[in-house]
Design a protein around this motif. Structure first.
Motif, PDB file in Angstrom:
ATOM      1  N   ALA A  91      22.187  -2.570  11.609  1.00  0.00           N
ATOM      2  CA  ALA A  91      21.287  -2.783  10.472  1.00  0.00           C
ATOM      3  C   ALA A  91      20.165  -1.757  10.507  1.00  0.00           C
ATOM      4  O   ALA A  91      19.656  -1.408  11.571  1.00  0.00           O
ATOM      5  N   LYS A  92      19.791  -1.290   9.320  1.00  0.00           N
ATOM      6  CA  LYS A  92      18.633  -0.420   9.154  1.00  0.00           C
ATOM      7  C   LYS A  92      17.721  -1.054   8.120  1.00  0.00           C
ATOM      8  O   LYS A  92      18.192  -1.518   7.083  1.00  0.00           O
ATOM      9  N   SER A  93      16.441  -1.036   8.404  1.00  0.00           N
ATOM     10  CA  SER A  93      15.478  -1.646   7.483  1.00  0.00           C
ATOM     11  C   SER A  93      14.286  -0.719   7.319  1.00  0.00           C
ATOM     12  O   SER A  93      13.636  -0.351   8.299  1.00  0.00           O
ATOM     13  N   ASN A  94      14.009  -0.367   6.065  1.00  0.00           N
ATOM     14  CA  ASN A  94      12.838   0.439   5.733  1.00  0.00           C
ATOM     15  C   ASN A  94      11.848  -0.464   5.001  1.00  0.00           C
ATOM     16  O   ASN A  94      12.129  -0.915   3.880  1.00  0.00           O
ATOM     17  N   VAL A  95      10.709  -0.727   5.630  1.00  0.00           N
ATOM     18  CA  VAL A  95       9.761  -1.713   5.115  1.00  0.00           C
ATOM     19  C   VAL A  95       8.495  -0.999   4.658  1.00  0.00           C
ATOM     20  O   VAL A  95       7.828  -0.327   5.450  1.00  0.00           O
ATOM     21  N   ILE A  96       8.169  -1.144   3.381  1.00  0.00           N
ATOM     22  CA  ILE A  96       6.950  -0.551   2.813  1.00  0.00           C
ATOM     23  C   ILE A  96       5.979  -1.694   2.520  1.00  0.00           C
ATOM     24  O   ILE A  96       6.266  -2.562   1.689  1.00  0.00           O
ATOM     25  N   THR A  97       4.850  -1.687   3.211  1.00  0.00           N
ATOM     26  CA  THR A  97       3.869  -2.755   3.038  1.00  0.00           C
ATOM     27  C   THR A  97       2.729  -2.304   2.125  1.00  0.00           C
ATOM     28  O   THR A  97       2.467  -1.115   1.968  1.00  0.00           O
ATOM     29  N   LYS A  98       2.068  -3.274   1.542  1.00  0.00           N
ATOM     30  CA  LYS A  98       0.861  -3.021   0.772  1.00  0.00           C
ATOM     31  C   LYS A  98       0.024  -4.288   0.749  1.00  0.00           C
ATOM     32  O   LYS A  98       0.522  -5.387   1.057  1.00  0.00           O
ATOM     33  N   VAL A  99      -1.244  -4.146   0.414  1.00  0.00           N
ATOM     34  CA  VAL A  99      -2.168  -5.274   0.382  1.00  0.00           C
ATOM     35  C   VAL A  99      -2.435  -5.648  -1.065  1.00  0.00           C
ATOM     36  O   VAL A  99      -2.842  -4.796  -1.871  1.00  0.00           O
ATOM     37  N   LEU A 100      -2.181  -6.914  -1.407  1.00  0.00           N
ATOM     38  CA  LEU A 100      -2.488  -7.425  -2.738  1.00  0.00           C
ATOM     39  C   LEU A 100      -3.803  -8.180  -2.687  1.00  0.00           C
ATOM     40  O   LEU A 100      -4.042  -8.964  -1.753  1.00  0.00           O
ATOM     41  N   ASN A 101      -4.660  -7.951  -3.672  1.00  0.00           N
ATOM     42  CA  ASN A 101      -5.978  -8.583  -3.716  1.00  0.00           C
ATOM     43  C   ASN A 101      -6.079  -9.527  -4.899  1.00  0.00           C
ATOM     44  O   ASN A 101      -5.558  -9.240  -5.984  1.00  0.00           O
TER      45      ASN A 101
END
Length: 431
Positions: A91-101
């Motif tokens: 398995a390969k996982s590319n995770v892009i995070t961001k902060v929601l306000n």
């Protein structure tokens, strides 16, 4: 001394109200985070893909003919299922995070594109002495269990042996099962699994929050995860390889390799598929110490700040013979309490560091200017300003530290005690 000690205890009451305010705001933040995560996507739990093969068993029952009293046997055909895990699962996982306000609150969410590939071998029913004649090879399916169906962003199709099959959601009647399921239509395994090993691959894209976890069902399971998140918390039953793990200001990269001998379950199950969530592993995407945790930790040192500040004024009073009224002590104590309300209110509109800096300067300036009118000299207010600056700096350092907070705090308190003993050594307490 008695009145100052009593006033210190009295000031614990407004300090307790400040702590309650922090907890209330923190609870409100959790409610907002839950609401944001519910709309964006909850944590991701992945358990699959699993080859599900039906087979028939015959149960014999004895019946009695009421007219002739003769006993005869009846056979009832029952369909049961066998579950087979992949031989290899990568398995390969590319995770892009961001902060929601939302208003003054924030939540960490992510978008994850996951790719799975591996191999199935021919299903083996010999361990249960199941005849090949009763195996329903043309009614096999592939099953995936997860917890976040509503946040899957694209159609999920698996390529098995060169043929594509589409996953569809499956309604579960088991109210105790927190997972949801995706399942393909019927697969004719006699035509698909012609070779000793058959390759498969598929992609799945999630919107999620908090966590990604998967169960290592492959005989050899490998996961490679990349993300822009800089504070990963590796969780679950297995940790990534330390030699290849990388964490930097740009994110992290982690690799897992888990063998079937590392976990306590086999490669196939018959009749029932258990929940193997206790063997899952993955990553938590959380803010390590959020603004309310930092405010709460700062307020816990409130008693120390009040006590030491009063002690400084009391020593100055004893050395210089300047009388300080209990009302003036009260004003100083209220100014120290006000620091924490300033801190939490400014933090909600800025960073904790900036809020701490502004609140500390405001309170130190207020107390220093007030002490000029009390002590009638400039050297004592300057000493008080320096002492409060050192005290607030010391507490800020402790709050930022995690592993060494207790050690640094203990050493700092020892130094403060030594300083108090030094400056009070010439005071004649008998007068």
């Amino acid at each position: 001394m008695i009145m100052v000690a009593f006033l210190t205890l009295i000031l614990l009451i407004p300090l307790a109200f400040v702590n309650e305010l922090i907890r209330e705001r923190s609870t409100r933040q959790q409610e907002v985070i839950s609401e944001i995560n519910d709309k964006w996507g909850e944590s991701v739990y992945f358990y699959g893909p699993i080859l599900k093969v039906p087979y028939t068993v015959f149960e014999e029952t004895l019946s009695i003919n009421q007219k002739t009293n003769e006993t005869f046997k009846q056979q009832k055909a029952i369909t049961k299922y066998a579950y087979f895990f992949p031989e290899d699962l990568k398995a390969k996982s590319n995770v892009i995070t961001k902060v929601l306000n939302r208003n003054n609150y924030e939540s960490v969410v992510y978008s994850s594109k996951m790719n799975f590939n591996g191999q199935y071998i021919q299903p083996d029913f010999s361990s249960k002495n199941i005849s090949p004649d009763v195996i329903q090879w043309n009614k096999a399916t592939i099953l995936i269990k997860t917890t976040n169906l509503k946040s899957i962003k694209d159609e999920v199709k698996i390529n098995l042996g060169g043929t594509k099959f589409t996953f569809e959601p499956v309604y579960s009647t088991n109210l105790n099962d927190s997972t949801q399921a995706l399942e393909t239509g019927f697969i004719d395994l006699k035509n698909i699994l012609k070779a000793d090993k058959t390759n498969f691959n598929f992609d799945i894209t999630y919107n999620g929050s908090k966590q990604i976890k998967m169960v290592p069902i492959g005989k050899i399971t490998q996961l490679k995860m990349q993300s822009n998140w800089t504070s990963p918390s590796f969780t679950g039953n297995f940790l990534p390889d330390d030699k290849t793990k990388k964490i930097s200001d740009n994110g992290f990269e982690a690799n897992w390799k888990i063998l079937h001998i590392n976990r306590a379950f086999p490669q196939q199950f018959f009749e029932n598929l258990p929940d193997l969530g206790t063997y899952a592993f993955g990553v938590d995407f959380i803010i390590p110490v959020d603004q309310y945790q930092q405010n709460e930790r700062a307020s816990k040192y409130g008693f120390l700040v009040i006590g030491l500040t009063f002690l400084i004024f009391f020593l100055i009073q004893s050395i210089s013979k300047i009388k300080i009224h209990i009302f003036q002590y009260s004003m100083i104590g209220l100014a120290l309490i006000l620091f924490y309300t300033l801190l939490i209110s400014i933090t909600e509109h800025s960073s904790f560091t900036k809020a701490y800096f502004i609140a500390a300067i405001a309170v130190i300036t207020l107390i220093s200017l007030y002490s000029v009118s009390i002590l009638k000299q400039r050297k004592f207010p300057m000493f008080i300003a320096a002492a409060l600056t050192g005290l607030y700096t010391f507490i800020y350092v402790i709050i930022q530290l995690e592993n060494y907070a207790l050690l640094v705090g203990s050493i700092g308190l020892f130094g403060i005690l030594a300083a108090v003993m030094y400056f009070s050594r010439k005071i004649d307490w008998n007068k």
